[in-house]
Design a protein around this motif. Structure first.
Motif, short mmCIF file in Angstrom:
data_model
loop_
_atom_site.label_atom_id
_atom_site.label_comp_id
_atom_site.label_asym_id
_atom_site.label_seq_id
_atom_site.Cartn_x
_atom_site.Cartn_y
_atom_site.Cartn_z
N VAL A 43 0.88 -1.17 0.00
CA VAL A 43 0.00 0.00 0.00
C VAL A 43 0.91 1.22 0.00
O VAL A 43 1.76 1.38 0.89
CB VAL A 43 -0.92 0.03 1.24
N ILE A 44 0.75 2.05 -1.04
CA ILE A 44 1.57 3.25 -1.19
C ILE A 44 0.63 4.44 -1.29
O ILE A 44 -0.35 4.40 -2.02
CB ILE A 44 2.46 3.14 -2.45
N ARG A 45 0.96 5.50 -0.54
CA ARG A 45 0.12 6.70 -0.53
C ARG A 45 0.88 7.85 -1.18
O ARG A 45 2.08 8.00 -1.01
CB ARG A 45 -0.24 7.05 0.91
N LEU A 46 0.13 8.66 -1.93
CA LEU A 46 0.69 9.85 -2.55
C LEU A 46 -0.30 11.00 -2.36
O LEU A 46 -1.48 10.87 -2.70
CB LEU A 46 0.92 9.64 -4.06
N LYS A 47 0.16 12.09 -1.80
CA LYS A 47 -0.66 13.29 -1.72
C LYS A 47 -0.39 14.08 -3.00
O LYS A 47 0.67 14.69 -3.16
CB LYS A 47 -0.30 14.11 -0.49
N ALA A 48 -1.34 14.01 -3.92
CA ALA A 48 -1.16 14.64 -5.23
C ALA A 48 -1.19 16.16 -5.11
O ALA A 48 -2.04 16.72 -4.43
CB ALA A 48 -2.23 14.16 -6.20
N GLY A 49 -0.25 16.80 -5.78
CA GLY A 49 -0.18 18.25 -5.82
C GLY A 49 -0.08 18.73 -7.26
O GLY A 49 -0.19 17.94 -8.21
N ASP A 50 0.13 20.01 -7.42
CA ASP A 50 0.21 20.60 -8.77
C ASP A 50 1.25 19.92 -9.66
O ASP A 50 1.03 19.78 -10.86
CB ASP A 50 0.51 22.09 -8.68
N ALA A 51 2.36 19.50 -9.10
CA ALA A 51 3.43 18.88 -9.89
C ALA A 51 3.01 17.52 -10.46
O ALA A 51 3.64 17.02 -11.38
CB ALA A 51 4.68 18.71 -9.04
N HIS A 52 1.95 16.92 -9.93
CA HIS A 52 1.50 15.60 -10.37
C HIS A 52 0.40 15.68 -11.42
O HIS A 52 -0.04 14.65 -11.92
CB HIS A 52 0.98 14.79 -9.17
N LEU A 53 -0.03 16.87 -11.76
CA LEU A 53 -1.18 17.02 -12.66
C LEU A 53 -0.76 17.16 -14.12
O LEU A 53 0.30 17.70 -14.43
CB LEU A 53 -1.99 18.26 -12.26
N ASN A 54 -1.64 16.68 -15.01
CA ASN A 54 -1.40 16.86 -16.44
C ASN A 54 -2.01 18.20 -16.88
O ASN A 54 -2.54 18.96 -16.05
CB ASN A 54 -1.96 15.68 -17.25
N ALA A 55 -1.97 18.47 -18.15
CA ALA A 55 -2.45 19.76 -18.67
C ALA A 55 -3.94 19.97 -18.47
O ALA A 55 -4.43 21.10 -18.51
CB ALA A 55 -2.11 19.86 -20.16
#
Length: 66
Positions: A43-55
């Motif tokens: 189980v891996i968690r990632l707090k998604a931020g602006d750097a993880h977003l596509n266009a």
């Protein structure tokens, strides 16, 4: 689900290498956090931020595939 911090379950050198990868390797770079580990899955968690977003403003497929 076995908490990754349960040191009695895994050899110390194995845990040390996992923690190093998740702090300094690619997973650390994108912000993945290892939460739990069992034979055959994790189980891996990632707090998604602006750097993880596509266009389009959604989490990039490459991040999800990681």
């Amino acid at each position: 689900m076995a908490d990754i911090n349960d040191n009695s379950r895994y050899p110390a050198d194995f845990l040390a290498s996992l923690h190093k990868v998740f702090k300094t390797g690619f997973h650390g770079h994108i912000g993945n956090e290892l939460i739990a580990l069992e034979p055959g899955w994790a189980v891996i968690r990632l707090k998604a931020g602006d750097a993880h977003l596509n266009a389009h403003g959604f989490v990039h497929g490459g991040v999800l595939a990681t």
